[in-house]
Design a protein around this motif. Structure first.
Motif, mmCIF file in Angstrom:
data_model
loop_
_atom_site.group_PDB
_atom_site.id
_atom_site.type_symbol
_atom_site.label_atom_id
_atom_site.label_comp_id
_atom_site.label_asym_id
_atom_site.label_seq_id
_atom_site.Cartn_x
_atom_site.Cartn_y
_atom_site.Cartn_z
ATOM 1 N N MET A 1 13.252 -36.661 70.684
ATOM 2 C CA MET A 1 12.202 -37.084 69.780
ATOM 3 C C MET A 1 11.519 -35.876 69.135
ATOM 4 O O MET A 1 11.217 -35.906 67.952
ATOM 5 N N LEU A 2 11.320 -34.830 69.916
ATOM 6 C CA LEU A 2 10.637 -33.654 69.389
ATOM 7 C C LEU A 2 11.493 -32.933 68.360
ATOM 8 O O LEU A 2 10.977 -32.458 67.341
ATOM 9 N N LYS A 3 12.808 -32.868 68.601
ATOM 10 C CA LYS A 3 13.696 -32.234 67.625
ATOM 11 C C LYS A 3 13.727 -33.015 66.319
ATOM 12 O O LYS A 3 13.813 -32.424 65.254
ATOM 13 N N THR A 4 13.635 -34.321 66.402
ATOM 14 C CA THR A 4 13.607 -35.144 65.194
ATOM 15 C C THR A 4 12.380 -34.823 64.360
ATOM 16 O O THR A 4 12.467 -34.715 63.132
ATOM 17 N N TYR A 7 13.006 -31.514 62.616
ATOM 18 C CA TYR A 7 13.887 -31.647 61.454
ATOM 19 C C TYR A 7 13.164 -32.327 60.291
ATOM 20 O O TYR A 7 13.360 -31.964 59.124
ATOM 21 N N ILE A 8 12.331 -33.308 60.582
ATOM 22 C CA ILE A 8 11.566 -33.976 59.524
ATOM 23 C C ILE A 8 10.607 -32.991 58.865
ATOM 24 O O ILE A 8 10.483 -32.955 57.630
ATOM 25 N N LEU A 9 9.944 -32.163 59.663
ATOM 26 C CA LEU A 9 9.041 -31.156 59.106
ATOM 27 C C LEU A 9 9.801 -30.153 58.241
ATOM 28 O O LEU A 9 9.304 -29.721 57.196
ATOM 29 N N LEU A 10 11.004 -29.799 58.652
ATOM 30 C CA LEU A 10 11.818 -28.873 57.870
ATOM 31 C C LEU A 10 12.196 -29.481 56.531
ATOM 32 O O LEU A 10 12.120 -28.821 55.487
ATOM 33 N N VAL A 11 12.589 -30.736 56.529
ATOM 34 C CA VAL A 11 12.962 -31.410 55.283
ATOM 35 C C VAL A 11 11.749 -31.553 54.361
ATOM 36 O O VAL A 11 11.852 -31.320 53.152
ATOM 37 N N TYR A 49 7.189 -23.041 59.312
ATOM 38 C CA TYR A 49 6.976 -22.304 60.557
ATOM 39 C C TYR A 49 6.693 -23.249 61.723
ATOM 40 O O TYR A 49 7.084 -22.973 62.853
ATOM 41 N N LEU A 50 6.029 -24.355 61.461
ATOM 42 C CA LEU A 50 5.795 -25.339 62.513
ATOM 43 C C LEU A 50 7.113 -25.957 62.967
ATOM 44 O O LEU A 50 7.337 -26.161 64.167
ATOM 45 N N SER A 51 8.007 -26.230 62.015
ATOM 46 C CA SER A 51 9.312 -26.781 62.401
ATOM 47 C C SER A 51 10.125 -25.759 63.187
ATOM 48 O O SER A 51 10.830 -26.122 64.133
ATOM 49 N N LEU A 52 10.028 -24.482 62.814
ATOM 50 C CA LEU A 52 10.720 -23.451 63.595
ATOM 51 C C LEU A 52 10.153 -23.339 64.999
ATOM 52 O O LEU A 52 10.896 -23.121 65.956
ATOM 53 N N PHE A 53 8.847 -23.492 65.117
ATOM 54 C CA PHE A 53 8.215 -23.447 66.430
ATOM 55 C C PHE A 53 8.708 -24.600 67.303
ATOM 56 O O PHE A 53 8.972 -24.423 68.490
ATOM 57 N N ILE A 54 8.858 -25.773 66.708
ATOM 58 C CA ILE A 54 9.301 -26.942 67.462
ATOM 59 C C ILE A 54 10.790 -26.845 67.803
ATOM 60 O O ILE A 54 11.211 -27.154 68.916
ATOM 61 N N LEU A 55 11.608 -26.403 66.833
ATOM 62 C CA LEU A 55 13.058 -26.390 67.036
ATOM 63 C C LEU A 55 13.539 -25.215 67.881
ATOM 64 O O LEU A 55 14.621 -25.271 68.452
ATOM 65 N N GLY A 56 12.788 -24.147 67.934
ATOM 66 C CA GLY A 56 13.116 -23.061 68.837
ATOM 67 C C GLY A 56 13.802 -21.873 68.191
ATOM 68 O O GLY A 56 14.149 -21.865 67.006
#
Length: 86
Positions: A1-4, A7-11, A49-56
């Protein structure tokens, strides 16, 4: 769920950056145009940057490897010497 969510934040951040290209044709004044563009850039950066923080870190290295340009490796034997060029 967190990776989703990542990815949504990245898009969404990519869509914000792409929407900068549409803003000049919306009929804003110069001040509104500058403010809207600045706001889109800041929001896009924050979400990226928030999506990078979440995705690792591994996802960052994956993006980085895709965006690297081919570097020409030069060997001393392959490149002509300065005296050969004259």
């Amino acid at each position: 769920m967190l990776k989703t969510i990542g990815y949504i934040l990245l898009v969404v951040s990519c869509l914000l950056f792409l929407s900068i290209l549409v803003v000049p044709w919306m009929g804003f004044s110069k001040i509104q145009l500058a403010g809207t563009t600045t706001g889109l850039i800041i929001a896009g950066e924050i979400l990226f940057y928030l999506s990078l923080f979440i995705l690792g870190k591994s996802f960052w290295y994956k993006i980085k490897s895709k965006l690297k340009f081919w570097k020409v490796k030069s060997n001393d034997t392959d490149s002509p010497k300065q005296s050969d060029q004259l």
